[in-house]
Write an enzyme that holds these catalytic residues in place. Structure first.
Site, PDB file in Angstrom:
ATOM      1  CE  LYS A  80    -107.850 -47.841  92.138  1.00  0.00           C
ATOM      2  NZ  LYS A  80    -107.184 -47.132  93.263  1.00  0.00           N
ATOM      3  CB  SER A 155    -110.008 -46.251  95.424  1.00  0.00           C
ATOM      4  OG  SER A 155    -108.663 -45.932  95.110  1.00  0.00           O
ATOM      5  CB  SER A 179    -106.399 -45.855  97.301  1.00  0.00           C
ATOM      6  OG  SER A 179    -107.320 -44.837  97.601  1.00  0.00           O
TER       7      SER A 179
END
Length: 466
Positions: A80, A155, A179
């Site tokens: 990420k 996220s 997330s």
């Protein structure tokens, strides 16, 4: 690779070790898949073809030389764009860090590489990992692969899409209020929030952050377990990482018979979409039909508790990123500015109330775990919203005093020692995936993953196909 779809991480690693597949072949397949579909879904903010192929060549050289290979040998992974990667741009989804290049890897990245995984790219995230909608001014919106007019969640949305579409079998994400689990639910894959500290967390300035977890996104429970085995363990960067050792069996059992499962359809406060509620209840019925004992429980939570959790997240934003609001507000999104401004309105005494909520939640869960093995509930209260939605579309009170919430995940970050996993359990009439959430007692990832594997067995879901 002969198949169009990416193999599981477990199958890739075994095949590379046996010489049945070359790591170069696997990585080329991964990079080709990204090139084929990413313009449509926008899962990656950058790819690393040269370094990935060089790393794959080194794995193949080691195999030919008879050298030991790690548990993730030759497995393509994505990280990420919130997690530090040495020498590779890491923007946190923000124009304020558009040109930031870390000098060191996060511990989780270092361990993935040491295990033989091959980093093929970094995945999109909303600014500072602070939204259920993965979009940013830097990289635009990331789309749900099942229904592209809807969000993939956030996220760790890019990570979820990368796995769901077969670009990689494993991706790293971080989970602060859901997330990892939320995007996994919206994209029809598995997402695990391990126990707090199980994977050392070093992506924030505060080393005493106690709601943040690194975790895997995978297409199967078995692959999520493989990821966890490869990266778990203490490190001085994170005091919370000194916890009981991980104890996972080599193969995760998927036996629902004998499981004692507490069921909550809404955690006592959430307005849950009828199709989500039905899918989770059907999952409970399927487990019951194969030998599990299911009983509904009341966690004693209410709308005030949910609202306090949301407010605490905005205080967190104000603490971590408030200085940027003062020095370069033009580089921050409207959502970030709004969250910081709201977070700054709360006083210290009100912030301290979150500890009372944590105590209340843990007392209730401790009682649940005396009589049941795990808690089953929806991961998200709603299916994936449309791309044009907004975080502040949710959180209002209904006439009967409930919260019109999007998630049912954030509460369980307040009791970080309790692992939680999202596993696919159904789809809506519109084709959007639905996830069931399993929450377990402190530090017992083996139990949580076993219950999730049981759901995989009794409620198998179709994989994504373009």
């Amino acid at each position: 690779m002969k198949t169009r779809d990416m193999l599981s991480a477990s199958a890739i690693a075994a095949s590379v070790r046996a010489g049945e597949l070359s790591a170069v072949e696997v990585v080329r397949h991964s990079l080709g898949r990204i090139a084929e579909i990413d313009a449509q879904y926008n899962a990656f903010c950058l790819t690393l073809p040269q370094s990935a192929l060089e790393a794959a060549e080194e794995i193949d050289r080691k195999r030919r030389a008879g050298e030991a290979l790690g548990p993730l040998a030759g497995v393509p992974v994505a990280v990420k764009d919130f997690t530090p990667t040495a020498g590779i741009r890491t923007t946190f989804g923000s124009r304020a860090f558009e040109d930031f290049v870390p000098t060191t890897d996060a511990v989780i990245v270092r361990r993935l590489l040491e295990a033989g995984a091959i980093l093929v790219g970094k995945t999109t995230t909303p600014e500072f990992a602070s939204s259920w909608f993965t979009r940013s001014e830097l990289f635009g919106a990331t789309r749900n692969p099942w229904v592209p007019s809807h969000t993939c969640g956030g996220s760790s949305g890019g990570a979820a899409v990368a796995v769901a579409t077969g670009c990689v079998p494993l991706a790293e994400g971080c989970d602060m209020l859901g997330s990892v689990r939320g995007p996994a639910s919206f994209c029809g894959i598995v997402g695990l929030k391990p126990s707090l500290g199980r994977i050392p967390f070093d992506a924030l300035p505060s080393t005493f952050d106690d709601i943040s977890h690194f975790g895997p996104l995978a297409r199967t429970v078995e692959d999520a377990a493989l990821f966890l085995r490869s990266v778990a363990g203490p490190d001085p960067v994170d005091l919370f990482s000194y916890i009981p050792s991980l104890n996972l069996p080599e193969t995760i059992p998927a036996r629902p018979d004998g499981l004692r499962i507490a069921l909550s359809a809404d955690l006592g406060y959430g307005v849950v979409h009828p199709e989500v509620r039905a899918a989770v209840k059907d999952t409970a019925k399927a487990l019951s039909n194969t030998g599990a004992r299911i009983e509904a429980v009341d966690l004693g939570l209410d709308a005030d508790d949910a609202e306090l959790t949301a407010n605490a997240s905005m205080v967190w934003m104000a603490a971590h990123y408030g200085a940027l609001r003062d020095t370069c507000p033009e580089k921050l999104s409207e959502l970030t500015l709004k969250m910081i401004d709201i977070g700054r309105t709360f006083g210290a005494a009100e912030i301290k109330r979150i500890d009372f909520l944590r105590a209340k939640l843990w007392r209730k869960l401790a009682g649940v775990f005396q009589s049941y093995d795990v808690l089953l509930c929806p991961t998200m209260a709603q299916p994936a919203p449309a791309l044009g939605g907004d975080d502040f579309d949710y959180g209002g009170r209904t006439a009967d005093g409930r919260i019109a919430t999007l998630d049912l995940t954030g509460m369980f970050n307040l009791v970080g020692a309790c692992p939680a996993v999202s596993v696919p359990c159904g789809t809506t009439a519109d084709g959007l995936p639905i996830g069931a959430q399993i929450v377990g007692p402190p530090h017992d990832e083996a139990l949580v993953l076993s219950a999730a594997a049981a759901i995989e067995r009794v409620r198998p879901q179709p994989g994504w196909h373009q």
